[in-house]
Design a protein around this motif. Sequence first.
Motif, PDB file in Angstrom:
ATOM      1  N   LEU A 382       0.819  -1.222   0.000  1.00 54.59           N
ATOM      2  CA  LEU A 382       0.000   0.000   0.000  1.00 54.59           C
ATOM      3  C   LEU A 382       0.848   1.267   0.000  1.00 54.59           C
ATOM      4  N   LYS A 383       2.159   1.123   0.203  1.00 58.53           N
ATOM      5  CA  LYS A 383       3.037   2.283   0.051  1.00 58.53           C
ATOM      6  C   LYS A 383       3.085   2.753  -1.408  1.00 58.53           C
ATOM      7  N   HIS A 384       2.583   1.929  -2.298  1.00 59.18           N
ATOM      8  CA  HIS A 384       2.555   2.293  -3.720  1.00 59.18           C
ATOM      9  C   HIS A 384       1.129   2.578  -4.203  1.00 59.18           C
ATOM     10  N   HIS A 385       0.218   2.760  -3.256  1.00 54.38           N
ATOM     11  CA  HIS A 385      -1.185   2.959  -3.626  1.00 54.38           C
ATOM     12  C   HIS A 385      -1.389   4.336  -4.253  1.00 54.38           C
ATOM     13  N   ARG A 386      -2.350   4.402  -5.176  1.00 54.10           N
ATOM     14  CA  ARG A 386      -2.613   5.671  -5.873  1.00 54.10           C
ATOM     15  C   ARG A 386      -3.212   6.736  -4.950  1.00 54.10           C
ATOM     16  N   TYR A 391      -1.541   5.756   1.198  1.00 53.50           N
ATOM     17  CA  TYR A 391      -0.076   5.689   1.234  1.00 53.50           C
ATOM     18  C   TYR A 391       0.458   6.219   2.562  1.00 53.50           C
ATOM     19  N   GLU A 392      -0.016   7.384   2.981  1.00 55.80           N
ATOM     20  CA  GLU A 392       0.486   7.996   4.209  1.00 55.80           C
ATOM     21  C   GLU A 392       0.132   7.166   5.439  1.00 55.80           C
ATOM     22  N   LYS A 393      -1.086   6.608   5.450  1.00 56.13           N
ATOM     23  CA  LYS A 393      -1.490   5.786   6.605  1.00 56.13           C
ATOM     24  C   LYS A 393      -0.664   4.507   6.654  1.00 56.13           C
ATOM     25  N   GLU A 396       2.772   5.372   7.906  1.00 57.31           N
ATOM     26  CA  GLU A 396       2.742   5.674   9.339  1.00 57.31           C
ATOM     27  C   GLU A 396       2.728   4.389  10.170  1.00 57.31           C
ATOM     28  N   ILE A 397       1.916   3.425   9.753  1.00 57.98           N
ATOM     29  CA  ILE A 397       1.850   2.152  10.468  1.00 57.98           C
ATOM     30  C   ILE A 397       3.184   1.427  10.400  1.00 57.98           C
ATOM     31  N   LEU A 398       3.766   1.394   9.226  1.00 62.79           N
ATOM     32  CA  LEU A 398       5.041   0.689   9.051  1.00 62.79           C
ATOM     33  C   LEU A 398       6.156   1.336   9.873  1.00 62.79           C
ATOM     34  N   ASP A 406      10.068  -1.546   6.984  1.00 68.14           N
ATOM     35  CA  ASP A 406       9.863  -0.332   6.207  1.00 68.14           C
ATOM     36  C   ASP A 406      11.179   0.159   5.611  1.00 68.14           C
ATOM     37  N   ASP A 407      12.257   0.074   6.400  1.00 60.51           N
ATOM     38  CA  ASP A 407      13.576   0.494   5.893  1.00 60.51           C
ATOM     39  C   ASP A 407      14.011  -0.382   4.721  1.00 60.51           C
TER      40      ASP A 407
END
Length: 416
Positions: A382-386, A391-393, A396-398, A406-407
Amino acid sequence: MLDGVFSKDPSIQFKYASMFEKGNIPIDEIVNSGVVPRFIEFLKKEDSVMFQYVAASVLRHVSQKNTKVLIDHGAVQIFIHLLAGATDDSDVHFQVTWALGNVVRASIQSRDYVLRCGALSPLLAQFHDNNQKDLVDVASWTLANFCSGKPQLPFHQMKPALSALQQVLHRNNGFFLLNACSALHYLSDGSKENIQSFIDAGLVQRLVQLLGHVSPMVIVLALSIILDLTNGDNQQTQVVIDHGVLPLLANLFTRNHVTQWKTCWTISNITAGTEEQIQSVIDANLIPTLVSLAQNAEIMIKEKAVCAISNATSGGSHDQIKYLVKQGCIKLLCDLLDMDKPGIVLKCLNGLENILRAGDVEEEDYSQMIEDAEGLEKILKLKHHRSNEIYEKALEILETYWKEEDDDDDEPPGFH
């Protein structure tokens, strides 16, 4: 017939006026004959109820197709005058109430005109308990016509109707109930002040009871009103709960899709409230059904069921969140993260974040449960979601709960 109606002899007038009333003459023919103003004159014959009834019946017939001619010749004001007490004959009241309902229904402009003429108070007087069933029937229909239409009338103008509608709700007649619920549905979509007016009018208890009515249409209208009432503040929502709404909502899960959708939506309003209100949903054993609907129902029901669960994670206590986890909510929220419905995905992310936050406090390893449900893999994607919000949420969770993962999945600067 025309000569007879325009005769100077009252007995001849009545004879031929009655022919118009009983003859089922086409409305255009009546209007084009120019006889409408004559029948309006007959309405004024306060010394003859029979004359008034015949005239009212003919004009009511005309109102089914041509309300303009009645407005233009002043019939509306006379209808209201008769309703206000110029005659106490219920048959005359029935005909003029029906005619007013037709005028009100014809257009927004005619609706507003009839209201300006002062029709509401005399109309509400027709709901007295001693009045005939047919009269209350047509009065409730006319009142529903007042309440419908866009733009709606200001609530303060129609607020006096609430007490009359409260009386109608207690009549065991399907048509009464449909009209009363229709009118209340039009009036219920508003501010907290409007919702409080419903509560103060004593409407909530009966509306909740109607969720168990035999008529599907009565049920869905009552449910729609209750849905609106749960859009108020927590105290107002508590009034609905205190009248026993939750067990009746549980019975609606097996009904049609629209009813299921509105039921889930109503519950989502309740779970957006206090811990006590969330607990009342848990105690009513509604969570397992919400989980099942979120998994298996069509999209509009799924969305509201997920919303109800996500809201419960937001305002719920740690013990309540533990209960939600035991009911399979982590797996459910993870399963739906790859849906092509941004609204649902965001609700799932919010729910998972709330669960993780509670797990930190309670030292529960909810993060491992999310990984086991393939949730972490989906959150990384979801870091690549449109959707920037998703994306931001996800990010933030990761960053909060899976910093190492995440790294490892860092994007080039400016990727998103």
